[in-house]
Motif scaffolding. Structure first.
Motif, PDB file in Angstrom:
ATOM      1  N   LYS A 154      -3.693   4.776  15.472  1.00 29.77           N
ATOM      2  CA  LYS A 154      -4.982   5.425  15.204  1.00 29.77           C
ATOM      3  C   LYS A 154      -4.910   6.535  14.169  1.00 29.77           C
ATOM      4  CE  LYS A 154      -6.881   4.494  19.815  1.00 29.77           C
ATOM      5  NZ  LYS A 154      -7.421   5.106  21.068  1.00 29.77           N
ATOM      6  N   ARG A 155      -3.728   7.170  14.025  1.00 33.89           N
ATOM      7  CA  ARG A 155      -3.628   8.323  13.140  1.00 33.89           C
ATOM      8  C   ARG A 155      -2.352   8.265  12.303  1.00 33.89           C
ATOM      9  NH1 ARG A 155      -5.613  10.177  18.016  1.00 33.89           N
ATOM     10  NH2 ARG A 155      -7.644  11.236  17.924  1.00 33.89           N
ATOM     11  N   ILE A 156      -2.380   9.024  11.210  1.00 35.23           N
ATOM     12  CA  ILE A 156      -1.222   9.160  10.347  1.00 35.23           C
ATOM     13  C   ILE A 156      -0.963  10.635  10.106  1.00 35.23           C
ATOM     14  CG2 ILE A 156      -0.292   8.756   8.034  1.00 35.23           C
ATOM     15  CD1 ILE A 156      -1.754   6.154   7.919  1.00 35.23           C
ATOM     16  N   ALA A 157       0.287  11.047  10.280  1.00 39.20           N
ATOM     17  CA  ALA A 157       0.710  12.408   9.967  1.00 39.20           C
ATOM     18  C   ALA A 157       1.562  12.355   8.702  1.00 39.20           C
ATOM     19  CB  ALA A 157       1.521  13.007  11.109  1.00 39.20           C
ATOM     20  N   VAL A 158       1.301  13.277   7.750  1.00 37.46           N
ATOM     21  CA  VAL A 158       2.040  13.296   6.496  1.00 37.46           C
ATOM     22  C   VAL A 158       2.536  14.708   6.207  1.00 37.46           C
ATOM     23  CG1 VAL A 158       0.693  11.370   5.551  1.00 37.46           C
ATOM     24  CG2 VAL A 158       0.005  13.718   5.062  1.00 37.46           C
ATOM     25  N   TYR A 159       3.580  14.798   5.418  1.00 35.66           N
ATOM     26  CA  TYR A 159       4.102  16.097   5.003  1.00 35.66           C
ATOM     27  C   TYR A 159       4.904  15.924   3.727  1.00 35.66           C
ATOM     28  CZ  TYR A 159       8.697  14.717   6.867  1.00 35.66           C
ATOM     29  OH  TYR A 159       9.883  14.061   7.110  1.00 35.66           O
ATOM     30  N   GLY A 160       5.092  17.038   3.022  1.00 37.69           N
ATOM     31  CA  GLY A 160       5.990  17.030   1.881  1.00 37.69           C
ATOM     32  C   GLY A 160       5.351  16.971   0.522  1.00 37.69           C
ATOM     33  N   SER A 161       4.076  16.559   0.414  1.00 41.38           N
ATOM     34  CA  SER A 161       3.480  16.410  -0.911  1.00 41.38           C
ATOM     35  C   SER A 161       2.066  16.970  -1.026  1.00 41.38           C
ATOM     36  CB  SER A 161       3.458  14.922  -1.311  1.00 41.38           C
ATOM     37  OG  SER A 161       4.762  14.413  -1.420  1.00 41.38           O
ATOM     38  N   ILE A 162       1.315  16.989   0.060  1.00 41.06           N
ATOM     39  CA  ILE A 162      -0.081  17.418  -0.008  1.00 41.06           C
ATOM     40  C   ILE A 162      -0.190  18.935  -0.102  1.00 41.06           C
ATOM     41  CG2 ILE A 162      -2.266  17.487   1.258  1.00 41.06           C
ATOM     42  CD1 ILE A 162      -1.672  14.744   2.315  1.00 41.06           C
ATOM     43  N   GLY A 163       0.582  19.637   0.690  1.00 40.00           N
ATOM     44  CA  GLY A 163       0.551  21.090   0.730  1.00 40.00           C
ATOM     45  C   GLY A 163       1.398  21.574   1.881  1.00 40.00           C
ATOM     46  N   ALA A 164       1.351  22.878   2.161  1.00 41.52           N
ATOM     47  CA  ALA A 164       2.127  23.430   3.264  1.00 41.52           C
ATOM     48  C   ALA A 164       1.709  22.807   4.580  1.00 41.52           C
ATOM     49  CB  ALA A 164       1.950  24.943   3.324  1.00 41.52           C
ATOM     50  N   GLY A 165       2.674  22.617   5.484  1.00 38.37           N
ATOM     51  CA  GLY A 165       2.373  22.108   6.814  1.00 38.37           C
ATOM     52  C   GLY A 165       2.312  20.595   6.893  1.00 38.37           C
ATOM     53  N   ILE A 166       1.922  20.129   8.079  1.00 40.47           N
ATOM     54  CA  ILE A 166       1.734  18.702   8.341  1.00 40.47           C
ATOM     55  C   ILE A 166       0.238  18.420   8.361  1.00 40.47           C
ATOM     56  CG2 ILE A 166       2.062  16.850  10.036  1.00 40.47           C
ATOM     57  CD1 ILE A 166       4.624  18.314  10.926  1.00 40.47           C
ATOM     58  N   TRP A 167      -0.155  17.371   7.662  1.00 44.77           N
ATOM     59  CA  TRP A 167      -1.558  16.983   7.558  1.00 44.77           C
ATOM     60  C   TRP A 167      -1.756  15.649   8.267  1.00 44.77           C
ATOM     61  CZ3 TRP A 167      -5.143  19.415   3.818  1.00 44.77           C
ATOM     62  CH2 TRP A 167      -4.608  20.583   3.257  1.00 44.77           C
ATOM     63  N   GLY A 168      -3.017  15.356   8.629  1.00 43.10           N
ATOM     64  CA  GLY A 168      -3.275  14.106   9.325  1.00 43.10           C
ATOM     65  C   GLY A 168      -4.654  13.560   9.047  1.00 43.10           C
ATOM     66  N   ARG A 169      -4.811  12.308   9.359  1.00 43.35           N
ATOM     67  CA  ARG A 169      -6.117  11.654   9.246  1.00 43.35           C
ATOM     68  C   ARG A 169      -6.171  10.477  10.204  1.00 43.35           C
ATOM     69  NH1 ARG A 169      -5.743   6.800   6.541  1.00 43.35           N
ATOM     70  NH2 ARG A 169      -4.046   6.540   5.033  1.00 43.35           N
ATOM     71  N   THR A 170      -7.385   9.997  10.444  1.00 45.60           N
ATOM     72  CA  THR A 170      -7.592   8.811  11.261  1.00 45.60           C
ATOM     73  C   THR A 170      -7.347   7.585  10.395  1.00 45.60           C
ATOM     74  OG1 THR A 170      -9.231   9.947  12.611  1.00 45.60           O
ATOM     75  CG2 THR A 170      -9.225   7.542  12.694  1.00 45.60           C
ATOM     76  N   GLU A 171      -6.589   6.636  10.906  1.00 42.79           N
ATOM     77  CA  GLU A 171      -6.268   5.439  10.140  1.00 42.79           C
ATOM     78  C   GLU A 171      -7.510   4.578   9.953  1.00 42.79           C
ATOM     79  OE1 GLU A 171      -4.350   4.477   8.180  1.00 42.79           O
ATOM     80  OE2 GLU A 171      -3.268   2.611   8.542  1.00 42.79           O
ATOM     81  N   THR A 229       0.849  -1.187   0.000  1.00 45.08           N
ATOM     82  CA  THR A 229       0.000   0.000   0.000  1.00 45.08           C
ATOM     83  C   THR A 229       0.888   1.242   0.000  1.00 45.08           C
ATOM     84  OG1 THR A 229      -0.116   0.020   2.424  1.00 45.08           O
ATOM     85  CG2 THR A 229      -1.859  -1.153   1.238  1.00 45.08           C
ATOM     86  N   THR A 230       0.311   2.389  -0.341  1.00 50.53           N
ATOM     87  CA  THR A 230       1.124   3.602  -0.434  1.00 50.53           C
ATOM     88  C   THR A 230       0.381   4.827   0.050  1.00 50.53           C
ATOM     89  OG1 THR A 230       2.415   4.988  -1.953  1.00 50.53           O
ATOM     90  CG2 THR A 230       0.389   4.044  -2.807  1.00 50.53           C
ATOM     91  N   ASP A 231       1.151   5.797   0.558  1.00 48.81           N
ATOM     92  CA  ASP A 231       0.675   7.149   0.851  1.00 48.81           C
ATOM     93  C   ASP A 231       1.475   8.087  -0.039  1.00 48.81           C
ATOM     94  OD1 ASP A 231      -1.341   7.657   2.986  1.00 48.81           O
ATOM     95  OD2 ASP A 231      -0.033   6.325   4.126  1.00 48.81           O
ATOM     96  N   THR A 232       0.806   8.997  -0.731  1.00 46.94           N
ATOM     97  CA  THR A 232       1.508   9.885  -1.648  1.00 46.94           C
ATOM     98  C   THR A 232       2.134  11.064  -0.913  1.00 46.94           C
ATOM     99  OG1 THR A 232      -0.552  11.031  -2.111  1.00 46.94           O
ATOM    100  CG2 THR A 232       0.072   9.270  -3.624  1.00 46.94           C
ATOM    101  N   ALA A 233       2.839  10.776   0.154  1.00 46.69           N
ATOM    102  CA  ALA A 233       3.538  11.785   0.954  1.00 46.69           C
ATOM    103  C   ALA A 233       4.444  11.034   1.921  1.00 46.69           C
ATOM    104  CB  ALA A 233       2.545  12.662   1.718  1.00 46.69           C
ATOM    105  N   ILE A 234       5.223  11.777   2.708  1.00 43.65           N
ATOM    106  CA  ILE A 234       6.026  11.170   3.769  1.00 43.65           C
ATOM    107  C   ILE A 234       5.101  10.965   4.955  1.00 43.65           C
ATOM    108  CG2 ILE A 234       8.055  11.406   5.228  1.00 43.65           C
ATOM    109  CD1 ILE A 234       9.098  13.442   3.129  1.00 43.65           C
ATOM    110  N   ALA A 235       4.826   9.735   5.305  1.00 43.28           N
ATOM    111  CA  ALA A 235       3.799   9.412   6.303  1.00 43.28           C
ATOM    112  C   ALA A 235       4.424   8.842   7.563  1.00 43.28           C
ATOM    113  CB  ALA A 235       2.802   8.414   5.722  1.00 43.28           C
ATOM    114  N   ARG A 236       3.879   9.237   8.719  1.00 43.49           N
ATOM    115  CA  ARG A 236       4.310   8.727  10.014  1.00 43.49           C
ATOM    116  C   ARG A 236       3.084   8.308  10.812  1.00 43.49           C
ATOM    117  NH1 ARG A 236       8.328   8.230   7.778  1.00 43.49           N
ATOM    118  NH2 ARG A 236      10.317   9.328   8.012  1.00 43.49           N
TER     119      ARG A 236
END
Length: 480
Positions: free
Chosen positions: A191-208, A178-185
């Motif tokens: 419960k959650r994933i934080a991503v940065y680098g590809s979606i837009g400015a800042g750090i983004w997140g969502r519930t897993e 599987t893949t996330d189109t960003a740097i994901a942690r």
């Protein structure tokens, strides 16, 4: 726990690093230089006071009539040897021990560019292709392999896609990728994933899980490197202050904390500037920052509870500098300039242990060594005439009981007294160093097995660098 490196730093330095790695790999796979000779080692002389105190006698050059059979050399050094057969035109970037009988190989080809990940069964020799992608490369130091109860593993890695111009996160488990189109942690509680680098400015997140979409958590243009707290309540990260350091060093960063419940960011009481790569030493408590820039290397330790930060080193003398962290004893080791220096996880100095001497005729100490300065003479006699000789690739066993490292030539030089390295195993405090392999060989890399009783090394013979093997070193006998 493996500390992750900064993707911001890695991306900036990639061209230099990857070129150096490929050049080194090609050098190991090229025909031997006429000015260098085979370096099958003499027998250990630690028990002989005369040989251990004498200067090296020069590079050993066995004649064709006395040269040993390569099989005999390999059998003497390793309990088991696995020939490494990889696709033509590919080279190995990294080998990861992912289970009791399993290794992962990260492969790369330059023209046409392609990255591959393969799983190797160390018992049967069978190879399973996990993933491949054209016009891409993998960040080896960010690769994670989690051993499963069945002896297999689940994998996570970052890959840069040159066509898309972005870094993506991949995960493999049970044969599914599987893949996330960003740097994901992913948070430790899952419960959650934080991503940065590809979606837009800042750090983004969502519930897993489910169908939740990413929402913006922070707003800095180049916010990066979220380190989750163990309970998943939030993370520490590098906040882009909107200012630039200049000279290509990127943003002026502040170390900040983001709280999931309140959605608020708080700057922590530490200096603003270049932070480089950050990672937990003790999750939720202390952080290591690899904050050297350009031709410098720096290591800083931050204690969140006390609000202290300690710069342990900052140097441009990178010949021998290497570090490792013992997750069990909570000790940070920095090896440089003739000694192993140990710190606790808050950056307090604990002890200094000299590099070992008298293990064989090449490891006698140089009497002119001054110590403590970048301009001091070489530590070992073997490095007096120009080639570099010393420890490299320091590492602790998973159970924290032992320290290991390569000892021998650092890099390659026409002035090397001996070509290649041998593996050393010592107590975790650096004492009691003993050879784990018998001969100086081209050991590109090595890694501990999860059981802490053996090592896996990628190796070739100085006399035949084109043939590469994986060798298993049994270190189950305790260091006396």
């Amino acid at each position: 726990m493996k500390r992750s490196l900064s993707l911001v730093v890695i991306l900036c330095a990639f061209c230099v690093i990857s070129t150096a790695c490929r050049d080194g790999e090609r050098a190991r796979n090229a025909a031997p230089s006429p000015s260098l000779h085979s370096s099958i080692a003499p027998k250990d002389s630690a028990s002989s006071s005369s040989s251990s105190n004498s200067a090296p006698s020069g590079v050993i050059e066995p004649s064709s009539s006395t040269a040993e059979n390569s099989d005999d050399v390999l059998k003497r050094n390793f309990s088991r040897v696995i020939p490494l057969r990889i696709p033509e035109s590919f080279f190995v970037e990294k080998t990861i021990v992912s289970g009791a009988a399993e290794a992962i190989l990260i492969l790369r080809r330059d023209e046409p560019e392609e990255a591959r990940i393969i799983r190797l069964n160390l018992t049967t020799g069978e190879i399973d292709e996990v993933w491949k992608k054209a016009d891409s490369f993998v960040f080896p130091e960010d690769f994670k392999a989690i051993a499963g109860a069945d002896g297999g593993s689940s994998l996570e890695w970052l890959s840069y896609d040159r066509i898309k111009g972005k870094t993506e996160t991949y995960r493999e488990s049970g044969g599914q990728v599987t893949t996330d189109t960003a740097i994901a942690r992913k948070s430790p509680d899952g419960k959650r994933i934080a991503v940065y680098g590809s979606i837009g400015a800042g750090i983004w997140g969502r519930t897993e899980g489910g169908t939740s979409k990413y929402v913006q958590w922070t707003s800095g243009e180049k916010d990066a490197q979220p380190l989750w707290f163990p309970d998943g309540s939030g993370f520490v990260y590098l906040r882009d202050t909107g200012k630039q350091l200049g000279d290509g060093a990127g943003p002026v960063y502040a170390l900040a904390q983001f709280d999931i419940r309140t959605r608020k960011t708080t700057d922590l009481p530490f200096g603003f500037g270049f932070w480089g790569g950050i990672g937990w030493l003790v999750p939720g408590k202390t952080i290591q920052a690899n904050n050297g820039f350009d031709d410098m290397k720096g290591i800083k330790v931050v204690d969140l509870a006390s609000g202290t930060e300690k710069q342990l080193n900052q140097t441009a003398d990178l010949d021998y500098l290497t570090d490792a962290y013992n997750n069990v004893d909570k000790k940070l080791l920095i090896s440089d300039l003739g000694k192993f220096t140990f710190y606790n996880d808050r950056g307090d100095l604990l002890s200094e242990v000299p590099w070992p001497t008298g293990l064989d005729e090449y490891t006698s100490k140089n009497p002119e060594f001054a110590g403590g300065s970048e301009q001091s003479a070489a530590y070992y006699d073997s490095a007096r005439i120009g080639g570099r000789f010393g420890p490299s690739l320091v590492s602790f066993s998973p159970d924290g009981s032992h320290l290991s490292y390569r000892l021998g030539a650092v890099g390659e030089s026409d002035k090397d007294v001996v070509r290649g390295t041998r593996l050393v195993v010592a107590r975790s405090d650096g004492s009691g160093a003993k050879w784990a392999t018998d001969d100086y060989l081209n050991i590109s890399e090595y890694a501990w097995f999860p059981s802490s009783d053996s090592l896996l090394a990628r190796v070739s013979l100085p006399t035949d660098p084109r043939n590469v093997f994986l060798g298993i070193v049994d270190v189950s006998r305790p260091v006396e």
